[in-house]
Design a protein around this motif. Structure first.
Motif, PDB file in Angstrom:
ATOM      1  N   ALA A 145       0.831  -1.207   0.000  1.00 59.34           N
ATOM      2  CA  ALA A 145       0.000   0.000   0.000  1.00 59.34           C
ATOM      3  C   ALA A 145       0.864   1.255   0.000  1.00 59.34           C
ATOM      4  O   ALA A 145       0.531   2.255  -0.647  1.00 59.34           O
ATOM      5  N   GLU A 146       1.989   1.227   0.709  1.00 60.78           N
ATOM      6  CA  GLU A 146       2.878   2.390   0.764  1.00 60.78           C
ATOM      7  C   GLU A 146       3.470   2.715  -0.610  1.00 60.78           C
ATOM      8  O   GLU A 146       3.787   3.870  -0.887  1.00 60.78           O
ATOM      9  N   ARG A 147       3.604   1.703  -1.451  1.00 63.72           N
ATOM     10  CA  ARG A 147       4.106   1.935  -2.806  1.00 63.72           C
ATOM     11  C   ARG A 147       3.085   2.718  -3.630  1.00 63.72           C
ATOM     12  O   ARG A 147       3.440   3.417  -4.571  1.00 63.72           O
ATOM     13  N   ILE A 148       1.815   2.618  -3.241  1.00 67.39           N
ATOM     14  CA  ILE A 148       0.761   3.371  -3.922  1.00 67.39           C
ATOM     15  C   ILE A 148       0.687   4.796  -3.364  1.00 67.39           C
ATOM     16  O   ILE A 148       0.682   5.763  -4.104  1.00 67.39           O
ATOM     17  N   HIS A 149       0.638   4.891  -2.033  1.00 64.00           N
ATOM     18  CA  HIS A 149       0.656   6.219  -1.377  1.00 64.00           C
ATOM     19  C   HIS A 149       1.022   5.993   0.097  1.00 64.00           C
ATOM     20  O   HIS A 149       0.215   5.453   0.866  1.00 64.00           O
ATOM     21  N   SER A 150       2.207   6.421   0.472  1.00 61.02           N
ATOM     22  CA  SER A 150       2.751   6.125   1.795  1.00 61.02           C
ATOM     23  C   SER A 150       1.897   6.672   2.935  1.00 61.02           C
ATOM     24  O   SER A 150       1.524   5.940   3.860  1.00 61.02           O
ATOM     25  N   ASP A 151       1.581   7.969   2.894  1.00 66.19           N
ATOM     26  CA  ASP A 151       0.825   8.579   3.987  1.00 66.19           C
ATOM     27  C   ASP A 151      -0.563   7.952   4.112  1.00 66.19           C
ATOM     28  O   ASP A 151      -1.025   7.644   5.222  1.00 66.19           O
ATOM     29  N   ALA A 152      -1.227   7.759   2.978  1.00 63.43           N
ATOM     30  CA  ALA A 152      -2.570   7.167   3.004  1.00 63.43           C
ATOM     31  C   ALA A 152      -2.533   5.753   3.570  1.00 63.43           C
ATOM     32  O   ALA A 152      -3.429   5.339   4.299  1.00 63.43           O
ATOM     33  N   ALA A 153      -1.479   5.020   3.243  1.00 65.57           N
ATOM     34  CA  ALA A 153      -1.338   3.650   3.739  1.00 65.57           C
ATOM     35  C   ALA A 153      -1.164   3.629   5.255  1.00 65.57           C
ATOM     36  O   ALA A 153      -1.808   2.839   5.964  1.00 65.57           O
ATOM     37  N   GLN A 154      -0.302   4.498   5.763  1.00 61.77           N
ATOM     38  CA  GLN A 154      -0.051   4.537   7.203  1.00 61.77           C
ATOM     39  C   GLN A 154      -1.269   5.052   7.964  1.00 61.77           C
ATOM     40  O   GLN A 154      -1.543   4.598   9.077  1.00 61.77           O
ATOM     41  N   GLU A 155      -1.997   5.969   7.356  1.00 59.83           N
ATOM     42  CA  GLU A 155      -3.223   6.468   7.979  1.00 59.83           C
ATOM     43  C   GLU A 155      -4.311   5.388   8.009  1.00 59.83           C
ATOM     44  O   GLU A 155      -5.220   5.454   8.849  1.00 59.83           O
ATOM     45  N   SER A 156      -4.216   4.414   7.141  1.00 58.58           N
ATOM     46  CA  SER A 156      -5.223   3.353   7.031  1.00 58.58           C
ATOM     47  C   SER A 156      -4.848   2.120   7.845  1.00 58.58           C
ATOM     48  O   SER A 156      -5.427   1.046   7.659  1.00 58.58           O
ATOM     49  N   THR A 157      -3.894   2.284   8.748  1.00 57.97           N
ATOM     50  CA  THR A 157      -3.392   1.184   9.565  1.00 57.97           C
ATOM     51  C   THR A 157      -3.657   1.463  11.042  1.00 57.97           C
ATOM     52  O   THR A 157      -3.479   2.586  11.504  1.00 57.97           O
ATOM     53  N   SER A 158      -4.085   0.440  11.761  1.00 57.56           N
ATOM     54  CA  SER A 158      -4.250   0.537  13.216  1.00 57.56           C
ATOM     55  C   SER A 158      -2.938   0.102  13.856  1.00 57.56           C
ATOM     56  O   SER A 158      -2.357  -0.917  13.462  1.00 57.56           O
ATOM     57  N   TRP A 159      -2.492   0.847  14.859  1.00 56.85           N
ATOM     58  CA  TRP A 159      -1.142   0.678  15.404  1.00 56.85           C
ATOM     59  C   TRP A 159      -1.146   0.343  16.892  1.00 56.85           C
ATOM     60  O   TRP A 159      -1.911   0.903  17.664  1.00 56.85           O
ATOM     61  N   PHE A 187      -3.210  -0.675  21.482  1.00 55.05           N
ATOM     62  CA  PHE A 187      -4.612  -0.249  21.527  1.00 55.05           C
ATOM     63  C   PHE A 187      -5.203  -0.036  20.138  1.00 55.05           C
ATOM     64  O   PHE A 187      -6.331   0.423  20.006  1.00 55.05           O
ATOM     65  N   GLN A 188      -4.416  -0.389  19.105  1.00 52.88           N
ATOM     66  CA  GLN A 188      -4.887  -0.353  17.723  1.00 52.88           C
ATOM     67  C   GLN A 188      -5.564   0.969  17.355  1.00 52.88           C
ATOM     68  O   GLN A 188      -6.694   1.016  16.874  1.00 52.88           O
ATOM     69  N   VAL A 189      -4.846   2.052  17.589  1.00 50.71           N
ATOM     70  CA  VAL A 189      -5.332   3.379  17.211  1.00 50.71           C
ATOM     71  C   VAL A 189      -5.062   3.599  15.724  1.00 50.71           C
ATOM     72  O   VAL A 189      -3.929   3.399  15.257  1.00 50.71           O
ATOM     73  N   LEU A 190      -6.078   3.985  14.990  1.00 49.87           N
ATOM     74  CA  LEU A 190      -5.969   4.177  13.551  1.00 49.87           C
ATOM     75  C   LEU A 190      -5.135   5.426  13.236  1.00 49.87           C
ATOM     76  O   LEU A 190      -5.356   6.496  13.800  1.00 49.87           O
ATOM     77  N   GLY A 191      -4.179   5.271  12.320  1.00 59.43           N
ATOM     78  CA  GLY A 191      -3.302   6.371  11.965  1.00 59.43           C
ATOM     79  C   GLY A 191      -4.027   7.607  11.469  1.00 59.43           C
ATOM     80  O   GLY A 191      -3.535   8.731  11.629  1.00 59.43           O
ATOM     81  N   PHE A 192      -5.188   7.415  10.866  1.00 54.69           N
ATOM     82  CA  PHE A 192      -5.982   8.526  10.349  1.00 54.69           C
ATOM     83  C   PHE A 192      -6.240   9.597  11.409  1.00 54.69           C
ATOM     84  O   PHE A 192      -6.419  10.778  11.085  1.00 54.69           O
ATOM     85  N   ASN A 193      -6.209   9.213  12.687  1.00 58.60           N
ATOM     86  CA  ASN A 193      -6.515  10.138  13.780  1.00 58.60           C
ATOM     87  C   ASN A 193      -5.371  11.076  14.146  1.00 58.60           C
ATOM     88  O   ASN A 193      -5.517  11.892  15.056  1.00 58.60           O
ATOM     89  N   TRP A 194      -4.228  10.982  13.464  1.00 60.35           N
ATOM     90  CA  TRP A 194      -3.031  11.683  13.919  1.00 60.35           C
ATOM     91  C   TRP A 194      -3.254  13.177  14.149  1.00 60.35           C
ATOM     92  O   TRP A 194      -2.790  13.731  15.153  1.00 60.35           O
ATOM     93  N   LYS A 195      -3.956  13.835  13.244  1.00 60.36           N
ATOM     94  CA  LYS A 195      -4.136  15.276  13.362  1.00 60.36           C
ATOM     95  C   LYS A 195      -5.052  15.624  14.530  1.00 60.36           C
ATOM     96  O   LYS A 195      -4.764  16.538  15.325  1.00 60.36           O
ATOM     97  N   ARG A 196      -6.149  14.889  14.651  1.00 57.59           N
ATOM     98  CA  ARG A 196      -7.096  15.129  15.747  1.00 57.59           C
ATOM     99  C   ARG A 196      -6.438  14.890  17.107  1.00 57.59           C
ATOM    100  O   ARG A 196      -6.806  15.523  18.106  1.00 57.59           O
ATOM    101  N   LEU A 197      -5.465  13.986  17.140  1.00 54.99           N
ATOM    102  CA  LEU A 197      -4.796  13.653  18.394  1.00 54.99           C
ATOM    103  C   LEU A 197      -3.548  14.506  18.616  1.00 54.99           C
ATOM    104  O   LEU A 197      -2.782  14.247  19.545  1.00 54.99           O
ATOM    105  N   GLU A 198      -3.361  15.493  17.755  1.00 58.09           N
ATOM    106  CA  GLU A 198      -2.323  16.508  17.915  1.00 58.09           C
ATOM    107  C   GLU A 198      -0.898  15.980  17.753  1.00 58.09           C
ATOM    108  O   GLU A 198       0.032  16.422  18.449  1.00 58.09           O
TER     109      GLU A 198
END
Length: 266
Positions: free
Chosen positions: A161-175, A178-189
């Motif tokens: 997925a990162e080969r297609i779009h790195s940021d979008a891929a990482q945002e679409s992954t739970s980490w 506690f499996q927090v979704l990367g998409f939340n990065w901005k909201r979580l400051e």
């Protein structure tokens, strides 16, 4: 392997033997009784681990004195409770039920789960047509959830997925734990998705910090936790199917256990 109060058998006897050898003596009864639980908690306290009396991979690693710096510490839970303005018993309960237990794979990378349907949307939001990619990479790009491989294999999906779009891929992954979704990065400051991922690679304490930020940013979830409204909390965190897995019941039981311990220690 997970061992806790009430378990019986040879694995418990081996644990009791190992506890004694580690300097936390307990009678070898084959029963995970209160004495064994107390010995486990004494070990966890001495090693700086979360003090829950439950024997999982981290406690087993710590038995010979090999506690790793990336592991969640009991002081992390106390700090989290202070940040959220809730009792430590609440945070202990959430950690026991909602945490994935181990935040890292044996190879040292944080546990992840790549969400192909989130990636589909993330690409569309960036004006990248996901439809042809979904045909070519159905396990990576799809309008529906699924395609999970689990464990380290999730990194193979993420890499593609990162080969297609790195940021979008990482945002679409739970980490992490506690499996927090990367998409939340901005909201979580966090300053960027790169910053968020770097934090997730550091320690389970950082995993807990992301979880705390997630709860603090959701007034309904925080209110449910403060009010010990376990059904509301489980629904908000786990989704509508929370009852099927009895998350609310497990949270209530875990909270009662830790609240009783706090009361006894006061």
């Amino acid at each position: 392997m997970i061992l806790r109060y009430g378990d019986i058998g040879d694995d418990v006897a081996l644990l009791q033997k190992r506890l004694t050898r580690a300097g936390f003596p307990v009678i070898e009864t084959h029963i995970f009784d209160h004495a064994t639980e107390s010995a486990v908690m004494a070990l966890q306290r001495a090693r700086g681990l979360v003090i829950d009396g439950i024997v999982g991979p981290k406690t087993l690693i710590a038995l010979p004195g090999l506690a790793l710096p990336s592991h969640l510490k009991d002081s992390d839970l106390v700090k989290a409770a202070g940040t959220l303005g809730v009792s430590v018993a609440c945070v202990r309960a959430v950690n026991e039920v909602e945490s994935r237990g181990q935040g890292f794979l044996p190879d040292g990378r944080p546990k992840i789960l790549f969400e192909r349907h989130k990636f589909y949307k993330a690409l569309a939001d960036r004006k990248i047509d996901p439809a042809p990619l979904a045909v070519k990479y159905p396990n990576i790009v799809s309008s529906t959830a699924g395609g999970y491989l689990g464990g380290a294999a999730e990194y193979s999906r993420l890499a593609l997925a990162e080969r297609i779009h790195s940021d979008a891929a990482q945002e679409s992954t739970s980490w992490g734990a506690f499996q927090v979704l990367g998409f939340n990065w901005k909201r979580l400051e966090y300053s960027s998705i790169t910053d968020f991922v770097a934090r997730m690679q550091q320690s389970e304490g950082d995993h807990l910090d992301a979880f705390v930020r997630f709860i603090a940013a959701d007034t309904a979830l925080l209110a449910a936790l403060k009010g010990k409204k376990w059904a509301a909390f489980a629904k908000g965190y786990n989704g509508a199917d929370y009852a099927r897995n009895m998350y609310d019941t497990k949270l209530a039981q875990a909270y009662a256990k830790y609240a009783e311990r706090e009361k006894a220690a006061a």
